[in-house]
Each structure stands twice: as C-alpha cells, then as structure tokens.
Design a protein around this motif. Structure first.
Motif, mmCIF file in Angstrom:
data_model
loop_
_atom_site.group_PDB
_atom_site.id
_atom_site.type_symbol
_atom_site.label_atom_id
_atom_site.label_comp_id
_atom_site.label_asym_id
_atom_site.label_seq_id
_atom_site.Cartn_x
_atom_site.Cartn_y
_atom_site.Cartn_z
ATOM 1 N N ALA A 193 0.845 -1.186 0.000
ATOM 2 C CA ALA A 193 0.000 0.000 0.000
ATOM 3 C C ALA A 193 0.882 1.239 0.000
ATOM 4 N N GLU A 194 0.578 2.193 -0.879
ATOM 5 C CA GLU A 194 1.370 3.422 -0.977
ATOM 6 C C GLU A 194 0.536 4.594 -0.504
ATOM 7 N N ASN A 195 1.180 5.531 0.203
ATOM 8 C CA ASN A 195 0.443 6.678 0.703
ATOM 9 C C ASN A 195 1.370 7.878 0.860
ATOM 10 N N VAL A 196 0.761 9.027 1.152
ATOM 11 C CA VAL A 196 1.545 10.251 1.331
ATOM 12 C C VAL A 196 2.227 10.233 2.697
ATOM 13 N N ARG A 197 3.280 11.021 2.811
ATOM 14 C CA ARG A 197 4.037 11.077 4.063
ATOM 15 C C ARG A 197 3.154 11.495 5.246
ATOM 16 N N GLY A 198 2.175 12.354 4.976
ATOM 17 C CA GLY A 198 1.321 12.888 6.038
ATOM 18 C C GLY A 198 0.554 11.851 6.828
ATOM 19 N N ILE A 199 0.405 10.647 6.264
ATOM 20 C CA ILE A 199 -0.338 9.605 6.980
ATOM 21 C C ILE A 199 0.358 9.250 8.297
ATOM 22 N N LEU A 200 1.666 9.486 8.367
ATOM 23 C CA LEU A 200 2.427 9.133 9.578
ATOM 24 C C LEU A 200 2.125 10.078 10.738
ATOM 25 N N SER A 201 1.742 11.314 10.433
ATOM 26 C CA SER A 201 1.531 12.304 11.492
ATOM 27 C C SER A 201 0.059 12.522 11.823
ATOM 28 N N LEU A 202 -0.848 11.907 11.081
ATOM 29 C CA LEU A 202 -2.274 12.076 11.370
ATOM 30 C C LEU A 202 -2.585 11.595 12.784
ATOM 31 N N GLY A 203 -3.289 12.454 13.537
ATOM 32 C CA GLY A 203 -3.641 12.078 14.902
ATOM 33 C C GLY A 203 -2.436 11.793 15.764
ATOM 34 N N LYS A 204 -1.348 12.534 15.507
ATOM 35 C CA LYS A 204 -0.087 12.341 16.251
ATOM 36 C C LYS A 204 0.394 10.893 16.191
ATOM 37 N N GLY A 205 0.206 10.279 15.031
ATOM 38 C CA GLY A 205 0.698 8.921 14.827
ATOM 39 C C GLY A 205 -0.300 7.829 15.139
ATOM 40 N N ILE A 209 1.594 -9.688 9.055
ATOM 41 C CA ILE A 209 2.631 -8.888 9.693
ATOM 42 C C ILE A 209 2.923 -7.725 8.746
ATOM 43 N N THR A 210 3.148 -6.555 9.329
ATOM 44 C CA THR A 210 3.138 -5.320 8.545
ATOM 45 C C THR A 210 4.326 -4.442 8.890
ATOM 46 N N THR A 211 4.964 -3.873 7.861
ATOM 47 C CA THR A 211 6.021 -2.887 8.075
ATOM 48 C C THR A 211 5.641 -1.582 7.396
ATOM 49 N N VAL A 212 6.077 -0.473 7.987
ATOM 50 C CA VAL A 212 5.805 0.858 7.456
ATOM 51 C C VAL A 212 7.139 1.500 7.102
ATOM 52 N N ASN A 213 7.287 1.931 5.846
ATOM 53 C CA ASN A 213 8.565 2.421 5.335
ATOM 54 C C ASN A 213 8.394 3.809 4.728
ATOM 55 N N LEU A 214 9.147 4.800 5.246
ATOM 56 C CA LEU A 214 9.152 6.132 4.657
ATOM 57 C C LEU A 214 10.294 6.208 3.648
ATOM 58 N N VAL A 215 9.970 6.605 2.428
ATOM 59 C CA VAL A 215 10.928 6.559 1.326
ATOM 60 C C VAL A 215 11.073 7.929 0.679
ATOM 61 N N ASN A 216 12.320 8.332 0.421
ATOM 62 C CA ASN A 216 12.597 9.463 -0.460
ATOM 63 C C ASN A 216 12.994 8.865 -1.805
ATOM 64 N N MET A 217 12.168 9.092 -2.824
ATOM 65 C CA MET A 217 12.384 8.450 -4.122
ATOM 66 C C MET A 217 13.735 8.817 -4.750
ATOM 67 N N LEU A 250 5.365 3.454 2.220
ATOM 68 C CA LEU A 250 5.022 2.139 1.678
ATOM 69 C C LEU A 250 4.730 1.198 2.844
ATOM 70 N N ILE A 251 3.516 0.672 2.859
ATOM 71 C CA ILE A 251 3.119 -0.301 3.880
ATOM 72 C C ILE A 251 3.158 -1.677 3.234
ATOM 73 N N ILE A 252 3.995 -2.556 3.772
ATOM 74 C CA ILE A 252 4.159 -3.897 3.222
ATOM 75 C C ILE A 252 3.547 -4.903 4.193
ATOM 76 N N GLY A 253 2.732 -5.812 3.677
ATOM 77 C CA GLY A 253 2.132 -6.846 4.512
ATOM 78 C C GLY A 253 2.482 -8.235 4.001
ATOM 79 N N GLN A 254 2.703 -9.151 4.925
ATOM 80 C CA GLN A 254 2.991 -10.559 4.593
ATOM 81 C C GLN A 254 2.087 -11.451 5.435
ATOM 82 N N ARG A 255 1.435 -12.386 4.776
ATOM 83 C CA ARG A 255 0.512 -13.278 5.481
ATOM 84 C C ARG A 255 1.239 -14.019 6.604
ATOM 85 N N LYS A 256 0.601 -14.105 7.754
ATOM 86 C CA LYS A 256 1.275 -14.616 8.949
ATOM 87 C C LYS A 256 1.673 -16.088 8.853
ATOM 88 N N ASP A 257 1.021 -16.846 7.966
ATOM 89 C CA ASP A 257 1.387 -18.264 7.886
ATOM 90 C C ASP A 257 2.736 -18.476 7.190
#
Length: 311
Positions: free
Chosen positions: A108-120, A136-144, A157-164
């Motif tokens: 999932a791709e999103n704008v940087r501002g999603i990290l600061s919404l509601g103070k995180g 299981i999910t990781t959140v990655n801030l990227v400068n292209m 970039l939010i990356i998810g991997q099925r737990k199994d």
C-alpha cells in the motif's frame, strides 16, 4: 507473481511491477482518462468502475494486492465508525480485499502525512487493522531520490505478509542506490540530467505529450511556486496545486515556463513512449498521482526474488 491492483490510476506502480516480471491480472480505477491511459500503454485488464459496484468475492485469486488509499476520513475517537465513514470506503475496500482474498503479500502506498495524522495514532490503527486481517506489517518512509528517481518525493510504503509465512518479514525492502552527498553511493540524479535532452516544446518536435501549462511562473515560498534548481532532483510532482481544482506543474529550471506533461512524466520515470490521454490538467494529475515506475520495478524485483525462493 499474480497481482490485483486497486486505485491503479495511469499505472506507474503496475508498469514497474510488470517490468520486473510480474503479472497484473486485474486492475481498477474510477477515472476514465486514467483508465484510457492505462489501457493504451499497459493492458485491457483494468476495469473502469466505482468500487462500490465491485464484489470482492468475484475478484480473481492473486499472490499480491497493491494500491494506495486516501485517509481523510479516519476517526480517532471511534475505530468502528472509521471503517464505516463514507470517506473511508476506499480504505475499507482495500482492507476487505486483503482480509477476504488473503494474498501472500500486499503493498500500500500513501503520502508522508499519513504518519503524522492524529499524532501517529492513525497509522497505528491501520497497522492494527492489517494485523487483525492476518498480516505482519512494516511501514517504510521513502525518499524516491534515494532510488534513482530525479525527484525528492517522500512516500510511505506499507508492506504486509501473510502470517502463515512466519513472524519474520521475508520481503526485503529495497536498499537505497543513490545518496544526497554522493559519498558512498552515486549522487542523486538531477532534474537537468533527466529532462535536458528534450527539445523546446515551443519548437516543432515529435515528442508525445510535450505541451505545458500556461500557468504563469511567479516565484513565492509556496509548493509549486519555488525556483527549480537544475542541479538537484525535482521537487515533488504534484497532483493538485492552485486550490481551484487545477494542477500546478513545477516550474522549469529555465524560469520561463512550467514543466511539460512529458517532462513531468520523465521525472516520475515513465518511459518516453508512454502516452497520456485526457485534458492537460488530467494528464498532469495522472502523473502526479503515480508511483515512480523505476521505484515500482524495485518492489517488483523483490517479489520475483521471493517467488524464485519458493514463497
């Protein structure tokens, strides 16, 4: 890997994934121009429709689900209401697709501002939702710019991997290949390096989409109105700009005009033969909304590596 693409737009993310060797088997967007662009350049597997009309259970089986969702409707006070909020229908559709189809991975791709919404708190809530859906999910801030894109574009970039597949994330997020100072890695690619070979759009030429907005260049300390340094990466290519529904193209470093549609697309690392369809504003918007193709290809190459390793 077989991929479902949601909110595909003109297809920057999809094109990069395909260039790496993956197959996008189903895609969707509501914007007619973006879908026309996608069909002309990528394929007929995209459906032009409102997601409210799509039955998730009818979607094909896929290894990966990708897409970006808006996040303006999140309520910090009531999590249940957040999922029901009319403005969050796109997020709910993405979440529900993951939960129902259970792909191996999602991106999932999103704008940087999603990290600061509601103070995180909002990003915590989103990660919690995806973990509840079985990932299981990781959140990655990227400068292209760190990945060879001639643009200082920051995205999440939010990356998810099925737990199994285990509690350890197998998806190895791409490592930077360029740096600002050029010490340990090659220096960031400048906008001049990326677009200086194009002819003047006011002269006769055969470059497709090489037309530009007549919106006057007036410098002020506001996004889309600052001077463009030819020796640095471009500022972020915008999908919105002047507050009146129009798009504000970045000023060309010559100071005389805005970037053309073609130049903007090259900053987003679209191939030069990629033809955008629609009005000038629509084309600029399609480009501004896209994931840079070059970065998307790196994500796709990691999916290919995982597939070759039997994931």
């Amino acid at each position: 890997m077989k991929i479902i693409s949601l909110f595909s737009g003109a297809g920057g993310l999809d094109l990069g994934l395909i260039q790496a060797g993956n197959e996008v088997i189903w895609a969707n967007d509501i914007d007619k121009d973006a879908v026309a662009t996608y069909r002309e350049n990528i394929g007929d597997h995209i459906v032009c429709d409102d997601i409210k009309n799509i039955n998730i259970y009818d979607l094909p089986e896929a290894d990966v689900v990708v897409g970006g969702f808006p996040c303006q409707g999140f309520s910090l006070a009531n999590r249940k209401r957040t999922l029901e909020d009319e403005r969050n229908q796109l997020y709910k559709f993405f979440y529900s697709t993951i939960k129902i189809k259970q792909p191996k991975f999602f991106i999932a791709e999103n704008v940087r501002g999603i990290l600061s919404l509601g103070k995180g708190e909002v990003i915590k809530q989103i990660v919690s939702d995806f973990e509840e859906a079985g990932y299981i999910t990781t959140v990655n801030l990227v400068n292209m710019a760190n990945y060879g894109v001639p643009q200082t574009r920051q995205r999440v970039l939010i990356i998810g991997q099925r737990k199994d597949y285990g509690e350890e994330m197998l998806f190895q997020f791409p490592q930077p290949t360029f740096s600002k100072d050029g010490k340990d890695l090659p220096r960031w690619i400048s906008i001049k390096d990326a677009i200086d070979h194009f002819p003047d759009p006011d002269t006769e030429n055969n470059v497709i989409n090489h037309i530009y907005s007549a919106y006057k260049v007036e410098y002020r300390n506001y996004t889309g109105h600052r001077k463009t340094d030819p020796n640095k990466p471009s500022p972020t290519i915008l999908a919105r700009g002047n507050g009146k529904g129009g798009v504000c193209a970045i000023p060309h470093y010559n100071g005389k005009r805005r970037l053309s549609i073609r130049e903007s697309a090259s900053v987003q690392t679209f191939p030069e033969k990629f033809h955008f369809i629609g009005s000038m504003n629509s084309c600029y918007r399609q480009i501004g909304n896209a994931v840079p193709v070059k970065f998307a290809k790196l994500l796709g190459e990691e999916l290919i590596r995982l597939e070759h390793n039997g994931v």
